[in-house]
Design a protein around this motif. Structure first.
Motif, PDB file in Angstrom:
ATOM      1  N   ASP A   1       0.854  -1.192   0.000  1.00 46.31           N
ATOM      2  CA  ASP A   1       0.000   0.000   0.000  1.00 46.31           C
ATOM      3  C   ASP A   1       0.886   1.236   0.000  1.00 46.31           C
ATOM      4  O   ASP A   1       1.837   1.321   0.774  1.00 46.31           O
ATOM      5  CB  ASP A   1      -0.877  -0.040   1.254  1.00 46.31           C
ATOM      6  N   VAL A   2       0.564   2.202  -0.852  1.00 50.15           N
ATOM      7  CA  VAL A   2       1.366   3.421  -0.938  1.00 50.15           C
ATOM      8  C   VAL A   2       0.456   4.640  -1.028  1.00 50.15           C
ATOM      9  O   VAL A   2      -0.621   4.588  -1.620  1.00 50.15           O
ATOM     10  CB  VAL A   2       2.314   3.379  -2.162  1.00 50.15           C
ATOM     11  N   ALA A   3       0.902   5.736  -0.412  1.00 45.25           N
ATOM     12  CA  ALA A   3       0.196   7.015  -0.528  1.00 45.25           C
ATOM     13  C   ALA A   3       1.222   8.113  -0.799  1.00 45.25           C
ATOM     14  O   ALA A   3       1.460   8.498  -1.933  1.00 45.25           O
ATOM     15  CB  ALA A   3      -0.625   7.306   0.723  1.00 45.25           C
ATOM     16  N   SER A   4       1.889   8.590   0.248  1.00 44.26           N
ATOM     17  CA  SER A   4       2.830   9.694   0.088  1.00 44.26           C
ATOM     18  C   SER A   4       4.044   9.312  -0.748  1.00 44.26           C
ATOM     19  O   SER A   4       4.678  10.182  -1.365  1.00 44.26           O
ATOM     20  CB  SER A   4       3.297  10.206   1.451  1.00 44.26           C
ATOM     21  N   GLY A   5       4.373   8.034  -0.819  1.00 38.81           N
ATOM     22  CA  GLY A   5       5.565   7.594  -1.536  1.00 38.81           C
ATOM     23  C   GLY A   5       5.493   7.740  -3.037  1.00 38.81           C
ATOM     24  O   GLY A   5       6.499   7.539  -3.726  1.00 38.81           O
ATOM     25  N   VAL A   6       4.316   8.095  -3.574  1.00 45.50           N
ATOM     26  CA  VAL A   6       4.179   8.306  -5.019  1.00 45.50           C
ATOM     27  C   VAL A   6       3.544   9.669  -5.303  1.00 45.50           C
ATOM     28  O   VAL A   6       2.829   9.835  -6.283  1.00 45.50           O
ATOM     29  CB  VAL A   6       3.369   7.177  -5.694  1.00 45.50           C
ATOM     30  N   GLU A   7       3.827  10.641  -4.446  1.00 49.06           N
ATOM     31  CA  GLU A   7       3.217  11.966  -4.608  1.00 49.06           C
ATOM     32  C   GLU A   7       4.227  13.017  -5.067  1.00 49.06           C
ATOM     33  O   GLU A   7       5.394  13.000  -4.660  1.00 49.06           O
ATOM     34  CB  GLU A   7       2.569  12.412  -3.307  1.00 49.06           C
ATOM     35  N   SER A   8       3.730  13.954  -5.876  1.00 46.98           N
ATOM     36  CA  SER A   8       4.519  15.131  -6.249  1.00 46.98           C
ATOM     37  C   SER A   8       4.330  16.245  -5.228  1.00 46.98           C
ATOM     38  O   SER A   8       5.203  17.090  -5.040  1.00 46.98           O
ATOM     39  CB  SER A   8       4.116  15.627  -7.642  1.00 46.98           C
TER      40      SER A   8
END
Length: 223
Positions: A187-194
């Motif tokens: 699960d990922v959230a912030s790790g793929v954000e600009s």
């Protein structure tokens, strides 16, 4: 619990239609929408916006309501948003999760603190899956911190319920994490954000690809 096949991916904290489409195009298995949480996060959206985004998700991609709402209000909230699953955060009594399973027509995912494996064992019979995360004092995830993957591997191997790995995952470390833990999903959230609440579409594609292409022994999976 070791599950056969490739590791699945969930992209969480989606806030807009472009990011939803990018996650679907990247091959994500599940999409998470954060609604009704008492913490300050740029990823929280209204039930109405979540319902609109969920309605645009194609068949065979799972949708997940991620919430810290009072347990008694979750069935109505889920009905408004219309997801396939509900991910419950916070300090919730195991009996309440059992009751929620009867009141809510959705798969239930309970988030547990990686530092407290005994809580995972307590919820194992009540939830359909457990999400092991680095949580803060409120019980919320999304801290962007990794945890002891060796301990999480041992926990997952000892449970008869799918374990989802979260906490500080990025495109750069997700293959290593899969190799170390052998989770059902990541699960990922912030790790793929600009920026907060906005996904970097290249990072989303890389994360999904790297997760799906890894195996429990750290080797790449051939097609």
């Amino acid at each position: 619990m070791t599950m056969p096949g490739r590791t699945r991916t969930k992209v969480c904290g989606l806030t807009n239609a472009d990011d939803v489409a990018a996650a679907v195009d990247a091959g994500a298995d599940a999409l998470g929408f954060i609604v009704d949480v008492p913490v300050d996060t740029p990823r929280e959206i209204s039930p109405e916006r979540a319902a609109t985004l969920v309605g645009a998700v194609p068949p065979f991609v799972s949708t997940v309501l991620v919430t810290m709402a009072p347990i008694e209000s979750i069935p109505a909230l889920h009905e408004r948003v219309g997801t396939d699953a509900v991910q419950v955060h916070g300090d919730v009594d195991v009996g309440a999760i059992d009751r929620l399973a009867g009141d809510c027509d959705a798969a239930l995912v309970k988030t547990v603190d990686a530092a407290k494996p005994e809580s995972a064992r307590a919820y194992a019979d009540a939830a359909d899956a457990l999400l092991v995360d680095s949580t803060d004092e409120s019980g919320a995830g999304g801290t962007g911190r990794t945890h002891d993957w060796t301990a999480t591997h041992d926990l997952a191997a000892s449970l008869d319920v799918p374990v989802i790995l979260a906490g500080g995952l990025t495109p750069a470390n997700v293959a290593e994490a899969v190799g170390a833990v052998d989770p059902y999903a990541v699960d990922v959230a912030s790790g793929v954000e600009s920026e907060g609440g906005v996904k970097d579409h290249d990072a989303v594609r890389a994360f999904v690809s790297n997760a799906a292409g890894a195996s429990a022994d750290g080797a790449e999976v051939s097609a």
